[in-house]
Design an enzyme around this catalytic site. Structure first.
Site, PDB file in Angstrom:
ATOM      1  N   HIS A  99      77.054   3.960  36.495  1.00  0.00           N
ATOM      2  CA  HIS A  99      76.513   3.054  37.522  1.00  0.00           C
ATOM      3  C   HIS A  99      76.986   1.643  37.152  1.00  0.00           C
ATOM      4  CE1 HIS A  99      73.260   6.097  36.951  1.00  0.00           C
ATOM      5  NE2 HIS A  99      72.957   5.950  38.214  1.00  0.00           N
ATOM      6  N   ASP A 102      75.013   0.071  34.367  1.00  0.00           N
ATOM      7  CA  ASP A 102      75.165   0.601  33.000  1.00  0.00           C
ATOM      8  C   ASP A 102      76.208  -0.180  32.217  1.00  0.00           C
ATOM      9  OD1 ASP A 102      73.709   2.742  34.073  1.00  0.00           O
ATOM     10  OD2 ASP A 102      75.512   3.966  34.372  1.00  0.00           O
ATOM     11  N   GLU A 230      73.153  13.322  45.651  1.00  0.00           N
ATOM     12  CA  GLU A 230      72.444  14.039  44.582  1.00  0.00           C
ATOM     13  C   GLU A 230      70.982  14.198  44.990  1.00  0.00           C
ATOM     14  OE1 GLU A 230      73.287  12.619  40.614  1.00  0.00           O
ATOM     15  OE2 GLU A 230      71.285  13.233  39.962  1.00  0.00           O
ATOM     16  N   GLU A 266      71.638  18.687  40.373  1.00  0.00           N
ATOM     17  CA  GLU A 266      71.171  18.517  38.987  1.00  0.00           C
ATOM     18  C   GLU A 266      70.110  19.567  38.659  1.00  0.00           C
ATOM     19  OE1 GLU A 266      70.629  14.557  37.595  1.00  0.00           O
ATOM     20  OE2 GLU A 266      68.874  15.096  36.396  1.00  0.00           O
ATOM     21  N   ASP A 294      75.162  17.912  37.851  1.00  0.00           N
ATOM     22  CA  ASP A 294      74.602  17.135  36.750  1.00  0.00           C
ATOM     23  C   ASP A 294      73.881  18.142  35.873  1.00  0.00           C
ATOM     24  OD1 ASP A 294      75.570  14.715  37.461  1.00  0.00           O
ATOM     25  OD2 ASP A 294      73.628  13.724  37.710  1.00  0.00           O
ATOM     26  N   ASP A 305      60.967  14.317  35.068  1.00  0.00           N
ATOM     27  CA  ASP A 305      62.401  14.567  34.915  1.00  0.00           C
ATOM     28  C   ASP A 305      62.802  14.289  33.470  1.00  0.00           C
ATOM     29  OD1 ASP A 305      65.007  15.058  35.530  1.00  0.00           O
ATOM     30  OD2 ASP A 305      65.326  13.204  36.647  1.00  0.00           O
ATOM     31  N   ASP A 307      65.368  15.315  31.623  1.00  0.00           N
ATOM     32  CA  ASP A 307      66.799  15.097  31.334  1.00  0.00           C
ATOM     33  C   ASP A 307      67.189  15.492  29.913  1.00  0.00           C
ATOM     34  OD1 ASP A 307      67.555  14.174  33.841  1.00  0.00           O
ATOM     35  OD2 ASP A 307      67.226  12.063  33.355  1.00  0.00           O
ATOM     36  N   ASP A 337      74.074  14.734  32.575  1.00  0.00           N
ATOM     37  CA  ASP A 337      73.059  13.734  32.899  1.00  0.00           C
ATOM     38  C   ASP A 337      71.859  14.039  31.988  1.00  0.00           C
ATOM     39  OD1 ASP A 337      71.514  11.801  33.962  1.00  0.00           O
ATOM     40  OD2 ASP A 337      71.693  12.441  36.044  1.00  0.00           O
TER      41      ASP A 337
HETATM   42  C1  XUL Z   1      68.234  10.344  38.259  1.00  0.00           C
HETATM   43  C2  XUL Z   1      69.635  10.781  38.185  1.00  0.00           C
HETATM   44  C3  XUL Z   1      70.662   9.720  38.264  1.00  0.00           C
HETATM   45  C4  XUL Z   1      71.847  10.100  39.068  1.00  0.00           C
HETATM   46  C5  XUL Z   1      72.826   8.990  39.294  1.00  0.00           C
HETATM   47  O1  XUL Z   1      67.313  11.349  38.110  1.00  0.00           O
HETATM   48  O2  XUL Z   1      69.907  11.947  38.038  1.00  0.00           O
HETATM   49  O3  XUL Z   1      71.026   9.392  36.973  1.00  0.00           O
HETATM   50  O4  XUL Z   1      72.538  11.148  38.472  1.00  0.00           O
HETATM   51  O5  XUL Z   1      72.247   7.887  39.881  1.00  0.00           O
HETATM   52 CO    CO Z   2      71.691  12.993  37.939  1.00  0.00          CO
END
Ligand code: XUL
Ligand code: CO
Length: 433
Positions: A99, A102, A230, A266, A294, A305, A307, A337
């Site tokens: 992004h 970032d 997404e 994702e 993702d 979430d 991750d 991700d």
């Molecule tokens: C948020 C997410 C983001 C997107 C990109 O949950 O997955 O990081 O992948 O904006």
């Molecule tokens: Co994502």
């Protein structure tokens, strides 16, 4: 060279019997799986935000990581890029994603943000040239800064819409400049906190219009990559308009964009939506809008979430099975991700998290390919629907209710239930692991 990863070797394939943590046991880039080199199948990508920008905070506490590049100067942004590209090389990962927020410190205005983004992405271009690393996708962060708190495209304030549109333009320009293979839209704030203050119809129309502008701009500048949405059901909002793949498809249809936009799916978002990852992948495949993934892992108890880095090979096998059934990746890839747990402070943790994730993906892909090549699951599924391939099945779908009723009565049709053989098929699937 920075000294951040000092003492950590480049990671190579050593096979399942390797005696070190710093090696791949399954991921062997040149090995051919289902007719394609593993590297070309998996198309691994590192997420800049989690690996280099995230400070380790959670809702109860702030930064736990101490990174020499944390801070808001352009010099530190360059140091961050140096370390990032060193990590891409150590891991042998061909792609990365970012992004705008970032990679550059936040400026005082749109113009300053743009200048900083252009400066740092010129620096990326040099590094990509020197290392051969590629950009899987770029995207705009339209959710962290307070100006986006009520949404980006869906904001009640037209000026927020304008700032968002302008930011997307600069991020698409940067993605194009770097030869990015996709441009991603994730609408973190495109939803609502309460219906009491929300004009849902208006917000949905604004989101659709922004999407049309993105597609128009893609064609205007000749961007050859794919535009990807997404989906995510909630978090940070209570409800997001891009809830899941099926919901997004409805949006695309409404705005005439179903041939223009594909999905970046994702794992964790699928779980939050009450689906499995493979369900979301299968829906996208069936609708012809599969794009990219993702890859991560959501905790099944927590409800948010998380991750985490993926490590559940039986589940990943089913995900890659759907990817293979979709024909594999074209512009898409496997973007991690995923972020470290906040106690995983060491540079080695960051490397080993990716090593394990890459190995788990490779093991999942190989198992999926074995299953597909063996064909037993495909045969069982085809047999279950065989009736629809015969003359009766075909005629039925072209018929109407009264003709069918007459036929059922005349022929005394009375269907005999057959086993769905679920456990038998589950046993079969486990044999490929
Ligand atoms: C948020 C997410 C983001 C997107 C990109 O949950 O997955 O990081 O992948 O904006
Ligand atoms: Co994502």
């Amino acid at each position: 060279m920075t000294d951040f990863f000092k003492g950590i070797p480049a990671i190579r394939y050593e096979g399942p019997d390797s005696g070190t943590d710093f090696a791949f046991r399954h991921y062997s880039p040149d090995e051919v799986v289902a007719g394609r080199r593993m590297e070309d199948h998996l198309r691994f990508s590192i997420a800049y935000w989690h690996s280099f920008a995230w400070p380790g905070g959670d809702p109860f506490g702030g930064q736990t990581f101490e990174r020499p590049w944390f801070g808001d100067t352009m010099a530190l942004a360059r140091l961050k890029a140096d370390v990032a590209f060193e990590m891409f090389e150590i891991l042998g990962v061909p792609y990365y994603c970012f992004h705008d927020a970032d990679v550059r410190p936040e400026g005082g205005s749109f113009a300053e943000n743009t200048a900083r983004l252009n400066e740092i992405t010129d620096y990326f271009a040099e590094k990509m040239q020197a290392t051969g690393k590629k950009l899987l996708w770029g995207t705009a962060n339209l959710f962290s800064h307070r100006r986006f708190m009520a949404g980006a495209a869906t904001n009640p304030d037209p000026e927020a819409f304008a700032f968002s549109a302008a930011t997307i333009k600069t991020c698409m320009d940067a993605t194009m400049k770097l030869g990015g293979e996709n441009y991603v839209l994730w609408g973190g704030r495109e939803g609502y906190e309460t219906l009491l203050n929300t004009d849902m119809g208006r917000e949905r129309a604004q989101a659709g219009r922004m999407l049309q502008m993105v597609v128009d701009y893609k064609h205007k500048i000749g961007f050859k990559g794919a535009i990807l949405i997404e989906p995510k059901p909630q978090e940070p909002t209570k409800h997001q308009y891009d809830y899941d793949v099926a919901t997004v498809y409805g949006l695309l249809k409404d705005f005439g964009l179903e041939g223009e936009v594909r999905m970046n799916i994702e794992q964790g978002h699928a779980i939050l939506a009450g689906h499995s990852f493979e369900h979301e992948l299968a829906v996208a495949r069936e609708l012809g809008i599969f794009g990219s993934i993702d890859m991560n892992r959501n905790d099944y108890q927590s409800g948010w979430d998380t991750d985490q880095f993926p490590n559940n090979v039986p589940e990943m096998m089913l995900a890659y099975y759907e990817v293979l059934r979709a024909g594999g990746f074209t512009t898409g890839g496997t973007n991690f991700d995923a972020k470290l747990r906040r106690q995983s402070l060491d540079p080695a943790d960051l490397i080993l998290a990716h090593v394990g994730a890459m190995d788990a993906c490779a093991a999942g892909l190989k198992a999926a390919a074995r299953m597909l090549e063996d064909g037993k699951l495909e045969a069982a599924r085809a047999e279950r629907y065989a009736g629809w391939d015969g003359p009766r099945g075909k005629a039925l779908l072209a018929s109407d209710l009264s003709a069918i009723a007459a036929m059922v009565e005349k022929e005394g049709i009375n269907p005999e239930p057959r086993s769905g053989r679920q456990e038998r098929l589950e046993n079969l699937v486990n044999r490929y692991l």
